[in-house]
Design a protein around this motif. Structure first.
Motif, PDB file in Angstrom:
ATOM      1  N   ASP A   1       0.849  -1.170   0.014  1.00 34.61           N
ATOM      2  CA  ASP A   1       0.147   0.016  -0.007  1.00 34.61           C
ATOM      3  C   ASP A   1       0.746   1.201  -0.111  1.00 34.61           C
ATOM      4  N   THR A   2       1.001   1.916  -1.129  1.00 36.45           N
ATOM      5  CA  THR A   2       2.005   3.006  -1.255  1.00 36.45           C
ATOM      6  C   THR A   2       1.447   4.297  -0.910  1.00 36.45           C
TER       7      THR A   2
ATOM      8  N   LYS B   1       7.483   2.955 -11.268  1.00 34.02           N
ATOM      9  CA  LYS B   1       8.525   3.539 -10.741  1.00 34.02           C
ATOM     10  C   LYS B   1       8.518   3.798  -9.214  1.00 34.02           C
ATOM     11  N   LEU B   2       7.984   2.869  -8.690  1.00 32.21           N
ATOM     12  CA  LEU B   2       7.924   2.786  -7.320  1.00 32.21           C
ATOM     13  C   LEU B   2       7.872   1.618  -6.862  1.00 32.21           C
TER      14      LEU B   2
ATOM     15  N   GLY C   1      10.958   4.235  -1.729  1.00 38.11           N
ATOM     16  CA  GLY C   1      10.295   3.392  -2.799  1.00 38.11           C
ATOM     17  C   GLY C   1      10.818   3.766  -4.443  1.00 38.11           C
ATOM     18  N   GLU C   2      10.906   4.970  -4.503  1.00 35.47           N
ATOM     19  CA  GLU C   2      11.330   5.541  -5.768  1.00 35.47           C
ATOM     20  C   GLU C   2      12.877   5.307  -6.250  1.00 35.47           C
ATOM     21  N   GLN C   3      13.735   5.275  -4.780  1.00 33.81           N
ATOM     22  CA  GLN C   3      15.027   5.298  -5.335  1.00 33.81           C
ATOM     23  C   GLN C   3      15.245   3.718  -5.417  1.00 33.81           C
ATOM     24  N   ILE C   4      14.603   2.686  -4.674  1.00 34.27           N
ATOM     25  CA  ILE C   4      14.952   1.488  -4.956  1.00 34.27           C
ATOM     26  C   ILE C   4      14.315   0.901  -6.577  1.00 34.27           C
ATOM     27  N   ALA C   5      13.293   1.607  -6.898  1.00 35.43           N
ATOM     28  CA  ALA C   5      12.863   1.420  -8.412  1.00 35.43           C
ATOM     29  C   ALA C   5      13.674   1.824  -9.189  1.00 35.43           C
ATOM     30  N   LEU C   6      14.492   3.053  -8.999  1.00 36.93           N
ATOM     31  CA  LEU C   6      15.382   3.476 -10.063  1.00 36.93           C
ATOM     32  C   LEU C   6      16.581   2.640 -10.138  1.00 36.93           C
TER      33      LEU C   6
ATOM     34  N   ASP D   1      10.030  -0.529 -19.360  1.00 35.75           N
ATOM     35  CA  ASP D   1       9.276  -1.377 -20.493  1.00 35.75           C
ATOM     36  C   ASP D   1       8.521  -2.584 -19.896  1.00 35.75           C
ATOM     37  N   GLU D   2       8.311  -3.372 -20.485  1.00 34.43           N
ATOM     38  CA  GLU D   2       7.529  -4.801 -20.185  1.00 34.43           C
ATOM     39  C   GLU D   2       8.449  -5.636 -19.253  1.00 34.43           C
ATOM     40  N   THR D   3       9.882  -5.293 -19.483  1.00 32.88           N
ATOM     41  CA  THR D   3      10.849  -6.461 -18.534  1.00 32.88           C
ATOM     42  C   THR D   3      10.909  -5.609 -17.101  1.00 32.88           C
ATOM     43  N   SER D   4      10.562  -4.319 -16.953  1.00 33.21           N
ATOM     44  CA  SER D   4      10.909  -3.483 -15.703  1.00 33.21           C
ATOM     45  C   SER D   4      10.082  -4.297 -14.523  1.00 33.21           C
ATOM     46  N   THR D   5      10.830  -4.427 -13.397  1.00 37.39           N
ATOM     47  CA  THR D   5      10.290  -5.032 -12.315  1.00 37.39           C
ATOM     48  C   THR D   5       9.214  -4.096 -11.623  1.00 37.39           C
ATOM     49  N   TYR D   6       9.384  -3.115 -11.562  1.00 41.05           N
ATOM     50  CA  TYR D   6       8.429  -1.973 -11.001  1.00 41.05           C
ATOM     51  C   TYR D   6       8.002  -0.992 -12.112  1.00 41.05           C
ATOM     52  N   SER D   7       7.012  -1.135 -12.665  1.00 39.55           N
ATOM     53  CA  SER D   7       6.449  -0.365 -13.962  1.00 39.55           C
ATOM     54  C   SER D   7       6.000   0.690 -13.387  1.00 39.55           C
TER      55      SER D   7
END
Length: 684
Positions: free
Chosen positions: A63-64, A95-96, A74-79, A87-93
């Motif tokens: 729950d963000t 960006k969070l 959360g943004e730093q980890i996604a970055l 893209d479709e291969t991204s873990t966190y689409s």
């Protein structure tokens, strides 16, 4: 009976056994949940399972919008994980970091005692559990972040370095054909830890569909937790006598022999080890450690263990070598087994390893080539023997890995004597098998009978040389007087021309004569080992008569020439070290003990066809001045003289050069393309 009267029965509850979810019901143990995630209303994005391994992987949403959620983190980890592109291969689409993965591990190997119970309307319904799984957070996204970081670093390097690295990646490939695999080798491979890990990785994931707590399908499945029929025919397992029913609820603990831990060689913990008999404990410890002092063995067995019983048991599985216990060969190589390298039977391996152990009873050092020549075994088997009990030393051989245990030898002379008799019997067998010559064994027997192996340090060797010089002082004086008389008889004008003789003195400098440590015992009335009291023609300040100077120059030149023909490139520091070792091997009174300065040694190096290579070492180097002076043999008379000269010219311009640069320069200067083996030979 009194306790039963004080604890009356308040209510009797009927117990039913539900079978509908038999071998399908799992208990999941979740970790302590963060404030931003609640398991009752959390969204399960995906779920998958490996049925054979009972391994589950769940992906849950976070729950963000929760006030306890740190958005910047959360943004730093996604970055870090996905980078700037999405893209479709991204873990966190989004960006969070909006989801978390949980992986399971088995909490207990035997869950037959556990059941899920549901109480309803005075009835208790039990369903046996098929597995208990503990869920833990998975941090594979950190591995992805590290991989992204390495890719960015590799992309930023680029340029010539990337081209050079691409050239370095070209390597020669050796093709080998594997020999047919024996049945024993196949069984060992199948039971290995690597094979089990590979087989587990090959099992495919089965994707599951998650239903929420209040979903109608969940409500339907929960009904299976109740027994479908209440008749006694449906619950024959519960029609037992009280003793049988108690036995079913609490069965006696039985060690399952087939339930082995997932670790190499079925390693036991110390708690499990101490449940075994003493003989088995010692056998397992010696088989794993291979070489151990008696004090360490006692500490592993725990306090209160009888040392006499330990000594009795350890002699059955180990032999005494230099005061330490080494596991017997037949324990490591049981009957009807063979070598994993060559397929040699266990009997031959035991004889070869016994020979190595016997060699270590004679000396602390063993040469691998000598063992291979005697035992006729493949190099891999010989290396295994040596690695069991020794450590490789460069340019020396293999040294026994533990120091001599003098305390044990002094405390247990009876054990030592018994072990010596065993080794005598083993030696007799080895003599017959390997046709060992008795004259080569006799001196080593005498050495083995000493309480401590003979080890002479460099300082002791120098002191021994000084003592020999003092003992032979009279002989040295006689030889000097004889040489002096011969010089006077050969040169009658020496006395008359003494006033006209002008001794050329070397200019004073900070450079001191080399410390050969051999003339220090003659400092009382001696200068450089010669007596100055009988005339002005005697040598002073390190200068010698003409005939003696020639002999010193010849000896020094012979040493320098032979040394550089073996080494090709030496620093002044290494050359001085080799020269001191050479002096230690010479007999007392040798001409080289007359005092050789650094300047004399360097001049002789240049006179023998060597050149000084001015290597541009970095200014911040911690090397001494003698280590910065590099000399190399310019012409050795072999086919690689030209290549060697080109290589030395390269290092006179830079102290660190890439291999492909050296290979290109050699090809240009010599007009021929050198293969990898030839370049390696020149570099070596």
């Amino acid at each position: 009976m009194a306790n039963e009267e004080d604890d009356p029965i308040i209510q009797e509850i009927d117990v039913f056994l539900a079978r509908s979810l038999l071998e399908k019901l799992y208990l999941f143990q979740y970790p302590i949940r963060p404030a931003s995630m609640t398991y009752d209303d959390v969204t399960h994005l995906s779920a998958k399972i490996k049925p054979k391994q009972q391994k589950v992987e769940l992906e849950m949403a976070i729950d963000t919008l929760n006030p306890n959620y740190c958005r910047s983190k959360g943004e730093q980890i996604a970055l870090n994980v996905d980078g700037t592109c999405t893209d479709e291969t991204s873990t966190y689409s989004s960006k969070l970091m909006d989801k978390q993965t949980f992986c399971s591990s088995q909490a207990a190997s035997n869950v037959s005692r556990y059941a899920a119970a549901v109480y309803k309307k005075g009835e208790l319904h039990l369903t046996p559990l098929h597995g208990i799984l503990q869920l833990r957070p998975s941090f594979t996204y950190l591995d992805k972040a590290d991989a992204k970081h390495r890719e960015r670093e590799a992309a930023n390097e680029g340029g010539d370095s990337s081209q050079d690295e691409a050239e370095d990646d070209v390597k020669q490939i050796t093709v080998r054909f594997s020999r047919p695999e024996t049945e024993q080798a196949r069984q060992r491979r199948v039971q290995s830890y690597e094979f089990l890990q590979k087989r587990q990785a090959e099992e495919h994931w089965v994707h599951l569909h998650y239903y929420g707590l209040k979903d109608s399908r969940s409500e339907h499945e929960r009904q299976y937790l109740f027994s479908q029929g209440h008749g006694l025919a449906e619950n024959t397992e519960l029609i037992k006598s009280p003793s049988e029913y108690l036995m079913m609820l609490m069965p006696p603990s039985v060690e399952e022999e087939n339930d082995k831990p997932m670790a190499p060689s079925n390693v036991l913990s110390m708690a499990q080890l101490r449940t075994l008999p003493l003989a088995d404990q010692i056998k397992i410890l010696m088989k794993n450690v291979k070489v151990m002092p008696f004090a360490n063995l006692m500490s592993l067995l725990g306090s209160g263990t009888d040392p006499t019983a330990v000594l009795r048991c350890v002699q059955q599985v180990a032999l005494l070598v230099q005061g330490n216990w080494v596991v017997k060969s037949d324990v490591l190589y049981p009957k009807d087994t063979s070598s994993p390298h060559s397929g040699v039977p266990a009997e031959v391996l035991c004889r070869g390893r016994d020979f190595v152990m016997w060699k270590f009873t004679q000396d602390r050092w063993v040469v691998r080539k000598e063992v291979a020549a005697v035992t006729k075994l493949c190099p891999e088997d010989v290396k295994d023997f040596l690695e069991h009990m020794s450590v490789a030393r460069i340019n020396k051989g293999w040294e026994f890995m533990l120091p001599y245990d003098e305390d044990f030898v002094k405390k247990h002379p009876d054990i030592v004597q018994r072990q010596q008799m065993l080794w005598m019997g083993i030696q007799a067998k080895l003599e017959k098998v390997y046709n060992l010559l008795k004259e080569h064994l006799t001196p080593k027997k005498q050495e083995a009978q000493s309480a401590h192996p003979l080890l002479v340090s460099g300082e002791q060797r120098v002191n021994m040389a000084k003592a020999k010089v003092k003992q032979n002082y009279g002989q040295l004086e006689k030889e000097f007087q004889k040489q002096k008389a011969e010089m006077k008889s050969n040169d009658p004008s020496a006395k008359t021309d003494v006033p006209n003789i002008r001794i050329k003195e070397e200019p004073l400098s900070m450079e001191e004569p080399m410390d050969t440590s051999a003339h220090e015992g003659l400092n009382n009335g001696l200068v450089n080992g010669l007596h100055p009291a009988e005339g002005s023609t005697d040598p002073v300040n390190g200068h010698l008569p003409g005939g003696c100077i020639d002999r010193v120059a010849q000896e020094l030149k012979a040493f320098v020439s032979s040394t550089f023909k073996k080494q090709f490139v030496l620093t002044l520091s290494e050359l001085k070290r080799l020269f001191n070792l050479h002096l230690a091997s010479l007999p007392p009174g040798h001409t080289l003990f007359s005092g050789i300065s650094d300047k004399m040694l360097q001049d002789m190096v240049l006179d023998t066809g060597c050149k000084q290579i001015l290597v541009p070492f970095p200014p911040q180097t911690a090397a001494s001045p003698d280590e910065l002076k590099v000399y190399a043999l310019w012409e050795a008379g072999d086919t690689y003289d030209q290549h060697r000269q080109v290589l030395l010219e390269i290092f006179s311009k830079n102290y660190r050069v890439r291999r492909n640069v050296i290979q290109n320069q050699l090809s240009q200067e010599c007009g021929e393309d050198l293969n990898k083996q030839e370049v390696d030979r020149v570099l070596k």
